[in-house]
Design a protein around this motif. Structure first.
Motif, PDB file in Angstrom:
ATOM      1  N   ASN A  22       0.805  -1.206   0.000  1.00 21.94           N
ATOM      2  CA  ASN A  22       0.000   0.000   0.000  1.00 21.94           C
ATOM      3  C   ASN A  22       0.847   1.269   0.000  1.00 21.94           C
ATOM      4  O   ASN A  22       0.335   2.380   0.101  1.00 21.94           O
ATOM      5  CB  ASN A  22      -0.967   0.009   1.184  1.00 21.94           C
ATOM      6  CG  ASN A  22      -0.238   0.046   2.512  1.00 21.94           C
ATOM      7  OD1 ASN A  22       0.974   0.257   2.547  1.00 21.94           O
ATOM      8  ND2 ASN A  22      -0.968  -0.159   3.590  1.00 21.94           N
ATOM      9  N   THR A  82      -5.656 -10.072  -3.693  1.00 21.66           N
ATOM     10  CA  THR A  82      -6.357  -8.970  -3.021  1.00 21.66           C
ATOM     11  C   THR A  82      -7.840  -9.282  -2.882  1.00 21.66           C
ATOM     12  O   THR A  82      -8.492  -9.732  -3.830  1.00 21.66           O
ATOM     13  CB  THR A  82      -6.186  -7.678  -3.839  1.00 21.66           C
ATOM     14  OG1 THR A  82      -4.796  -7.403  -3.934  1.00 21.66           O
ATOM     15  CG2 THR A  82      -6.904  -6.507  -3.175  1.00 21.66           C
ATOM     16  N   ASP A  86      -6.298  -3.132   0.834  1.00 16.49           N
ATOM     17  CA  ASP A  86      -5.044  -3.761   1.270  1.00 16.49           C
ATOM     18  C   ASP A  86      -5.289  -5.001   2.123  1.00 16.49           C
ATOM     19  O   ASP A  86      -4.453  -5.387   2.934  1.00 16.49           O
ATOM     20  CB  ASP A  86      -4.157  -2.754   2.024  1.00 16.49           C
ATOM     21  CG  ASP A  86      -4.839  -2.210   3.262  1.00 16.49           C
ATOM     22  OD1 ASP A  86      -6.052  -2.481   3.445  1.00 16.49           O
ATOM     23  OD2 ASP A  86      -4.176  -1.517   4.043  1.00 16.49           O
TER      24      ASP A  86
END
Ligand code: GLY
Ligand code: MN
Ligand code: MN
Length: 486
Positions: A22, A82, A86
């Motif tokens: 991230n 994912t 995140d």
């Protein structure tokens, strides 16, 4: 969850710290950075024993080596996927990687490097323990402070019985390497990108097919793990029966959650999304929304399997009367499916054609449908035209192992058109499904779905039902439910 904070302009340390996914770093003072470098005990583990299946994985790699002499073989575990922003789905290593290594580490890659007369040398590429000098272990998203201690490469060598290397160097090495190479696709985009000019889809598929066919016959370790998966699954079914009143007060989700608890406590996970189908949902083959009402008087079709910590899964179905007693019609349909399953199981033996158990079960179901006047006979005509399939819907079983639908890319001649051998494990799972809107059947049939599914090992002289501990005959199911509800 704890979110990491923005990075300082010049992260402390000897080398640049890898970017967290991230893109955020916490602010770090010089004093804190210096403090975090030291004061940590040496936790290297020196007495690790090899994983239980180390001898089997070595034998499987030898088989693979013999099939593809002189070629570099690349088998990735896969990466995190994912879920949202995140957060990621829980990781499940690729079946090929687990089968050939016994390891389940995300981002791991097995490489079989051609080694002349010795065939291949296998190396396992893994992320090593975090560097504490450059701050990686607490500042990087994959740092051990965030995700937990990893095995050192030396520890991994002991566990998995082969040399280990740093996976961060593998993509570059593969890019530079010469010579023929094949990879198992679909798990690790970074590794595939490094190989893109060197592999072809067709040759890669041959590798995947070979490993799928290697898995058709299970060894003793695998049979033991499948039995464990089934045993946990039996306990999970018992758990569900004990809380059916709570499910009636809530929804099918209570059943899903109850079974999941058993799967997570005794194993790794469920091997596939549990099908907790009450009432007419039982006629939807892959009902996994599990958000419906659970009503006394209806049936519950529960199709669920615990996946062991070694990643072998059970796949078991029972169709239960929610109030503990089948109605007359429910029982008539149940008994027909039971009879079909008995015929299917009886056809499982070494030397039999794989298709035999399907044909045996389908014949019984076709006979019942003709007998009940739902389809015009004779039975031979029904079978020839496949007319029973309006209500039987699916094949009668499949191989079972690390994947619930195991060996899925094995060639037709070795699987569906093949012959059963001792060590194969398959499900036998006939069903009858009368959709709620099927106007071709009497109204009272509509919304009833029944499947019975067991996990069957082919033995030297016949078969063994690994899930025999779970009652199947209607009266036995009722007695079992009564004993659990006490
Ligand atoms: N649970 C999926 C199947 O029975 O094949
Ligand atoms: Mn199933
Ligand atoms: Mn199945």
């Amino acid at each position: 969850m704890t979110e990491q904070q923005p990075a300082p302009e010049n992260p402390e340390g000897d080398e640049p710290i890898k970017q967290r996914k991230n893109g955020l770093y916490p602010a770090v003072s010089d004093e804190l950075a210096a403090s975090m470098k030291s004061g940590w005990a040496d936790t290297e583990l020196h007495d690790l024993q090899p994983v239980a299946q180390a001898a089997e994985t070595a034998r499987r790699r030898a088989g693979l080596s013999a099939r593809f002499p002189g070629e570099r073989l690349v088998i990735p575990a896969g990466n995190l996927k994912t879920r949202s922003n995140d957060t990621e789905y829980s990781f499940r290593a690729s079946t090929e990687y687990v089968y050939l290594t016994g390891d389940q580490t995300q981002d791991g890659v097995l490489v079989l490097e051609p080694a002349g007369a010795q065939g291949h040398e296998a190396t396992l590429y893994l992320l090593p323990r975090s560097n504490r000098e450059n701050g990686e272990f607490w500042l990087d998203g994959m740092g051990e402070l965030w995700v937990g201690r990893r095995h050192s490469l030396t520890e991994a060598e002991r566990l998995y019985g082969m040399p280990c290397g740093d996976v961060r160097e593998l993509a570059d090495a593969l890019r530079e390497a010469t010579g023929p190479v094949r990879a198992v696709r679909g798990h690790d985009a970074g590794i595939e990108a490094a190989l893109t000019d060197k592999v072809t889809a067709e040759r890669d598929e041959e590798l995947r097919v070979f490993v799928s066919e290697q898995r058709l016959v299970k060894d003793a370790f695998e049979v033991g793990e499948l039995q464990k998966a089934v045993d946990s699954t039996v306990r999970g079914f018992e758990d569900v029966v004990k809380v059916l009143d709570k499910a009636e007060a809530t929804s099918e989700r209570y059943i899903e959650g109850t079974f999941f608890l058993r799967a997570r406590v005794e194993g790794n996970d469920v091997g596939y999304g549990s099908i907790c189908a009450a009432g007419p949902h039982a006629t939807t083959l892959h009902w996994v929304r599990n958000d419906g009402a659970v009503r006394s008087g209806d049936l519950l079709l529960l199709d669920a399997g615990v996946e062991t910590n070694s990643l072998y899964t059970a796949d078991v179905t029972r169709t239960l009367p929610i109030n503990g007693t089948y109605t007359g019609l429910q029982r008539k349909i149940y008994d027909a499916v039971f009879e079909a399953q008995e015929a299917g199981i009886a056809a499982v033996r070494p030397g039999a054609k794989y298709r035999d158990f399907h044909d045996a079960a389908q014949r019984v179901l076709a006979e019942k449908l003709v007998e009940w006047g739902l389809v015009e006979g004779p039975v031979e005509r029904v079978l020839e035209l496949g007319l029973q399939r309006r209500w039987t819907l699916h094949g009668t079983g499949h191989m079972l192992g690390l994947d619930v639908h195991d060996c899925a890319v094995a060639r037709t001649e070795t699987y569906v058109d093949g012959v059963l051998e001792p060590g194969m494990v398959l499900t036998v799972e006939p069903g009858l499904y009368f959709q709620a809107d099927d106007t071709t059947v009497p109204e009272e049939y509509r919304g009833i779905g029944v499947r019975i599914e067991d996990d069957i090992l082919v033995t030297e002289d016949g078969n063994r039902n690994l899930s025999a501990a779970l009652p199947r005959a209607a009266s036995d199911v009722e007695a079992w439910m009564a004993s659990l509800k006490g």
